[in-house]
Design an enzyme around this catalytic site. Sequence first.
Site, PDB file in Angstrom:
ATOM      1  N   ASP A  60      -9.565 -17.011  -1.544  1.00 32.38           N
ATOM      2  CA  ASP A  60     -10.019 -16.310  -2.743  1.00 32.38           C
ATOM      3  C   ASP A  60      -8.873 -15.636  -3.484  1.00 32.38           C
ATOM      4  O   ASP A  60      -9.054 -15.189  -4.612  1.00 32.38           O
ATOM      5  CB  ASP A  60     -11.056 -15.240  -2.377  1.00 32.38           C
TER       6      ASP A  60
ATOM      7  N   CYS B 234      -1.077   7.428  15.302  1.00 30.16           N
ATOM      8  CA  CYS B 234      -0.093   6.340  15.218  1.00 30.16           C
ATOM      9  C   CYS B 234       1.304   6.932  14.985  1.00 30.16           C
ATOM     10  O   CYS B 234       2.280   6.509  15.606  1.00 30.16           O
ATOM     11  CB  CYS B 234      -0.417   5.390  14.067  1.00 30.16           C
TER      12      CYS B 234
ATOM     13  N   CYS C  61      -3.059   6.302  11.284  1.00 35.96           N
ATOM     14  CA  CYS C  61      -3.505   7.696  11.379  1.00 35.96           C
ATOM     15  C   CYS C  61      -2.430   8.565  12.000  1.00 35.96           C
ATOM     16  O   CYS C  61      -1.347   8.092  12.338  1.00 35.96           O
ATOM     17  CB  CYS C  61      -4.763   7.760  12.229  1.00 35.96           C
TER      18      CYS C  61
ATOM     19  N   ASP D 120     -12.998 -12.239  -0.416  1.00 37.27           N
ATOM     20  CA  ASP D 120     -12.240 -11.692   0.708  1.00 37.27           C
ATOM     21  C   ASP D 120     -11.264 -12.664   1.341  1.00 37.27           C
ATOM     22  O   ASP D 120     -10.289 -12.242   1.937  1.00 37.27           O
ATOM     23  CB  ASP D 120     -13.194 -11.199   1.791  1.00 37.27           C
TER      24      ASP D 120
ATOM     25  N   ASP E 296     -17.737 -14.405  -3.820  1.00 36.17           N
ATOM     26  CA  ASP E 296     -17.494 -15.365  -2.753  1.00 36.17           C
ATOM     27  C   ASP E 296     -18.646 -15.166  -1.774  1.00 36.17           C
ATOM     28  O   ASP E 296     -19.285 -14.118  -1.784  1.00 36.17           O
ATOM     29  CB  ASP E 296     -16.145 -15.042  -2.114  1.00 36.17           C
TER      30      ASP E 296
END
Lengths: 732, 46
Positions: free
Chosen positions: A627, A47, A44, A623, A443
């Site tokens: 996967d 940062c 952001c 995720d 998943d």
Amino acid sequence: MSCCADPRAGFSGQFGTLPDAIRAAITPEGTGGRLVLHVPDIHCAACIANIERALAPCCPDARVNLTRKTVTLGWDAPTFDPSDAVTILRNLGYTPQPLATASDVRDRHGAELMRAVAVSGFAAMNVMLLSVSVWSGADGTTRELFHWFSALIALPALAYAARPFFRSAAGSLAHGRLNMDVPISLAILLAAGQSLVATVAGEGVTYFDAAITLTFFLLVGRLLDHLTREKARASVGRLAAMRPPFAHVVGTAGTAPVAVEDVRPGALIEIAAGERVPLDARLAAGEAAFDTALATGESHPETVTAGGEIMAGALAVTGPHRLTVLRPSADSYVSRLAALQAAAENVRSRHARIADRAASVYAPVVHLLALGTFLGWMVAGFGAGAALTTAIAVLVITCPCALGLAVPAVHVAACERLFRQGLAIKDGAALERLERIDEVVFDKTGTLTVPSLTDPAAIAPADLAAAAALARHSTHPVSRAIVAAAEAAGLARVIAADVRELRGRGMEGVIDGRRVFLGQGGPDWAEDAAPAGGRLVFLREGAAPLPIAVTEELRAGAADLVARLKARGLPVTILSGDRAEAVASVAAALGVADWHARLSPSGKVAHLAARQRAGARPLMVGDGLNDGPALAAAAASIAPADASDLSQTAADLVMTGPSLAGVWAALATARGAHRIVMQNLGIAAVYNCIAVPIAVLGLASPLVAAIAMSSSSIVVTLNALRVMRGSTSGIA
Amino acid sequence: MSVLVYLIPVALGLGGLGLVAFIWSVRSDQYSDMEGAARRILNDPD
């Protein structure tokens, strides 16, 4: 600023030997150099300000790029040490990693396209200005003068701006194929050549305006297409973070950093708490806890005893430990996953995009039409000059302006719409694949389910509130569950001071003057209190550790999504690496009959490959690190926001919200976009049906050509913008 | 019509000026971080 790394967070030891890796990544420039660091945790505006302000004293030229999540350091003084800047970043709580070369971060092709658009746009405006005067009736010397001016502007502009088409056409011809760029290049070259001849001769019509306007519109389509792809490519650097570049090899004179590629099987390496295991290895002695969440999706750390195997990519919760290397780097778990994924992506990239398929039909037809027109006029006895002019008019007017814009304009609009719905998509081809899916594979852990507290009532409200105060500083799924439980219990917010993250272990802070800790393992001030096996625990200084039991519950929107998919006639399957009982209970709760448990990453890939061979086009939603290959192997794939980096890289689409409702929104937008793409292709076809006869009969004056081309391009662009509006809600 | 002798070069010159300015802005990477540029206005100047 909860989204930012905590300014007081501790030094992370993941790249203990970063200076070596950094030195290799520096691009020398004059007396100084340039270094691009990938900093995945830039989020952001705060940062940007934090980083640039902190780096200002040592490196005033430091510049944060939020889109690519990089920090670029440039310096002139030969004495400057970039590792100072890296230390500053780490002390701020960020995790900088060097990027291989500066070319990784500069989008050269995009910049070239943008310059070409600017040049051709400038030339098109000016040539059009002159052409309008000619059409309005300028004649004699004025007309000749205007033709010369047009040539002066258009020819250099074409030579510069149309290069992307010439290059692509030449490449295609060299392989003995016809792509869309061949008729485009031919039309531009012939139109420019014929117009130049007409200008020198001082008689006849010129097509400079058509040639340059054509180039401009087509370049805009190319640029839009490129920008949607580029947005996604920026995330590719993440994969490197899974593999530390160095291992600490234990020798006779202590430990020394060795590049992972050079570590031989059998070598003894040392790993500290919070570091990732660089190579597949076996624990040499004692007992250790490893967080394998990225590899297996399992949220509880795994306890390994002496002789137990640990896969590369696991995060050490406790430490330091000594490990014996089992396999060379190229054969490590992470490397094999990456190879599996690369192979799967290779297969997927063979998907023929709609625009390309349309082009493969269109290009030969255009050539035949132009050739037929030329021959027809010759046979009819109008002479080579008139025949050539008419053939050029056919080429120019059939040139796929509308076709070139029809697809990319819709994709840009659809990506923008998805982005506003909290979905980031990779490219237009992903949108096309998403539209074609006919079954959905999920998943389980981390995708259909998220962690939640087993029994929040068993925890004293004061402890739960304190744990939530720490958990608010973390985005880990378990932390979110604790915050949710505290909020559900209606507890007043407690503020924790001096919160810092202990990498791989948890969070610590100070509440009411006493130190508190939440996580697995233990803080430095209470290491003895750490529970065996690295289970989740809340610690208050001077009090007994309080274990927090975590179970899993369905993710928000999961039941609704599965019900809607089934109502739509899309079969739903669950593929999980978890135990059969755990998968069965989730499948029962969702009403999913088809589920498979205890699958390895290659097992998931095999399942998806088999489905695809059977003619199905599965959408994979997953995720975990395990996967990644499956996401790449599916016809299309979506990863939730809290997915592992590898999965986010492999997926076509990343959801940024916590709910699974995004999957439905993505499908709806993909189908809406497809409908408009087909409409646009239809508009382009109708346009050609009207314009081609006019051109073949020799009635297409430069004015008619310019109007027809511009209006069809504008119509398809306006039609594409409809995707942005609500008119595509719901799957049709 | 002789006014065209001045007007056309002037029009081209002005357009060219805009073109040069745009190419300069592309070259100096001003479009490489559109998202960051949008957020930076939220930061107070030092």
